[in-house]
Design a protein around this motif. Structure first.
Motif, short mmCIF file in Angstrom:
data_model
loop_
_atom_site.label_atom_id
_atom_site.label_comp_id
_atom_site.label_asym_id
_atom_site.label_seq_id
_atom_site.Cartn_x
_atom_site.Cartn_y
_atom_site.Cartn_z
N ASN A 1 0.70 -1.03 -0.34
CA ASN A 1 0.39 -0.43 -0.23
C ASN A 1 0.74 1.42 0.28
O ASN A 1 0.28 2.44 -0.46
N TRP A 2 2.03 1.50 0.65
CA TRP A 2 3.51 2.87 0.72
C TRP A 2 4.56 2.06 0.40
O TRP A 2 5.18 0.83 1.18
N GLN A 3 5.52 3.44 0.78
CA GLN A 3 6.43 2.99 0.72
C GLN A 3 7.18 4.36 1.09
O GLN A 3 6.44 5.53 1.07
N LEU B 1 11.38 12.01 9.83
CA LEU B 1 11.42 12.74 8.65
C LEU B 1 10.61 11.99 7.43
O LEU B 1 12.24 10.66 6.78
N HIS B 2 10.26 11.58 7.23
CA HIS B 2 9.50 10.67 5.33
C HIS B 2 8.62 11.22 4.35
O HIS B 2 8.50 12.33 4.59
N ASP B 3 9.54 10.31 3.69
CA ASP B 3 9.22 10.95 1.36
C ASP B 3 8.16 9.16 1.68
O ASP B 3 8.92 8.68 1.70
N ILE C 1 5.40 7.75 -0.46
CA ILE C 1 4.12 7.54 -1.63
C ILE C 1 3.44 6.72 -0.84
O ILE C 1 3.76 5.12 -0.61
N ILE C 2 2.06 6.94 -1.20
CA ILE C 2 0.48 5.94 -1.36
C ILE C 2 -0.07 5.69 -1.97
O ILE C 2 -0.30 6.05 -2.89
N LYS C 3 0.13 4.46 -2.68
CA LYS C 3 -0.38 3.71 -4.16
C LYS C 3 -1.75 3.79 -4.37
O LYS C 3 -2.69 4.29 -3.49
N TRP D 1 -3.28 3.34 13.22
CA TRP D 1 -3.92 4.56 14.59
C TRP D 1 -2.48 4.65 15.57
O TRP D 1 -1.34 3.00 15.57
N TYR D 2 -1.49 5.57 14.81
CA TYR D 2 -0.27 5.72 15.72
C TYR D 2 -0.46 6.05 17.06
O TYR D 2 -0.59 6.85 17.48
N LYS D 3 -0.54 4.79 18.38
CA LYS D 3 -1.14 5.55 19.99
C LYS D 3 0.36 5.93 19.82
O LYS D 3 0.15 6.36 21.05
N LEU E 1 2.38 11.57 17.38
CA LEU E 1 2.63 12.08 17.19
C LEU E 1 2.98 12.23 15.36
O LEU E 1 3.75 12.45 15.09
N GLU E 2 1.78 12.30 15.29
CA GLU E 2 2.43 12.72 12.82
C GLU E 2 1.71 13.87 12.14
O GLU E 2 0.35 14.37 12.84
N ALA E 3 2.25 14.97 11.36
CA ALA E 3 2.19 15.44 10.55
C ALA E 3 2.11 14.98 9.08
O ALA E 3 3.83 14.71 8.90
N VAL E 4 1.35 15.72 8.81
CA VAL E 4 1.71 14.97 7.00
C VAL E 4 1.24 15.81 5.89
O VAL E 4 0.38 17.26 6.36
N TYR E 5 1.94 16.09 4.91
CA TYR E 5 2.08 17.03 3.96
C TYR E 5 2.49 16.92 2.39
O TYR E 5 3.01 16.12 2.34
N VAL F 1 6.46 14.12 9.54
CA VAL F 1 7.08 13.98 10.03
C VAL F 1 6.27 13.20 11.56
O VAL F 1 5.05 13.19 12.19
N PHE F 2 7.32 12.56 12.44
CA PHE F 2 6.66 11.63 13.06
C PHE F 2 7.46 12.32 14.76
O PHE F 2 8.53 12.57 14.40
N TYR F 3 6.19 12.20 15.46
CA TYR F 3 7.59 12.40 16.82
C TYR F 3 6.75 11.50 18.10
O TYR F 3 5.46 11.26 17.68
C1 9YT Z 1 1.09 8.94 5.67
C2 9YT Z 1 1.51 7.37 6.34
O1 9YT Z 1 0.71 7.12 8.16
N1 9YT Z 1 1.74 6.77 5.47
C3 9YT Z 1 2.20 5.25 6.39
C4 9YT Z 1 3.48 5.44 5.98
C5 9YT Z 1 3.88 6.07 7.29
N2 9YT Z 1 3.40 7.70 7.41
C6 9YT Z 1 5.59 5.72 6.77
O2 9YT Z 1 5.95 4.93 7.60
O3 9YT Z 1 6.19 6.78 6.16
#
Ligand code: 9YT
Length: 138
Positions: free
Chosen positions: A29-31, A46-48, A50-52, A60-62, A65-69, A116-118
């Motif tokens: 589903n993603w990379q 910090l991640h780049d 791709i959501i397919k 559920w990122y329990k 915290l995540e911000a997405v742009y 961005v994940f914290y």
């Molecule tokens: C936006 C999101 O949660 N996508 C799934 C992958 C995640 N962001 C990651 O590990 O980079």
């Protein structure tokens, strides 16, 4: 006397594709290319990502915290607390400030997101059965 300065971090996404800094979801589903991770000691990662196109991922990122742009493509996020879906397109940001349960859907085109994940991810994590990543302490 010559002063020695600690060097800043500089990385290019082109060096991360197909390296250990790139994580691909087992279901495809993603990379995610993890540009900054816990070992960089910045407190966040910090991640780049791709959501397919056409995919659906319950998350559920329990522990984070995540911000997405969004910078390209399209999709949507459904807030599972309210059932409301929000369109995602370039220029849209969402922030999971309450560790919100959600469903992320890829749209008609692959969607490229800066995330961005914290606290920071180690860098090799994939989602568990709840759509979470383990806490940094585990
Ligand atoms: C936006 C999101 O949660 N996508 C799934 C992958 C995640 N962001 C990651 O590990 O980079």
């Amino acid at each position: 006397m010559t002063e020695v300065w600690a060097s800043l971090i500089i990385r290019n996404i082109n060096d991360m594709i197909s390296s250990s800094s790139e994580v691909v979801a087992p279901n495809g589903n993603w990379q995610s290319r993890r540009l900054i991770t816990a070992s960089d000691h910045m407190g966040f990662s910090l991640h780049d990502t791709i959501i397919k196109s056409g995919t659906e991922t319950k998350l559920w990122y329990k522990n984070h915290l995540e911000a997405v742009y969004c910078i390209s493509g399209d999709g949507s996020i459904e807030d599972l607390a309210t059932g409301i879906s929000h369109q995602i397109e370039p220029g849209v940001m969402y922030a999971l400030d309450q560790n919100d349960k959600h469903i992320l859907r890829g749209g008609s085109k692959d969607m490229r997101l800066v995330c961005v994940f914290y606290p920071a991810l180690r860098g090799d994590e994939i989602h568990d059965k709840n759509g979470s990543y383990p806490s940094s302490n585990s």
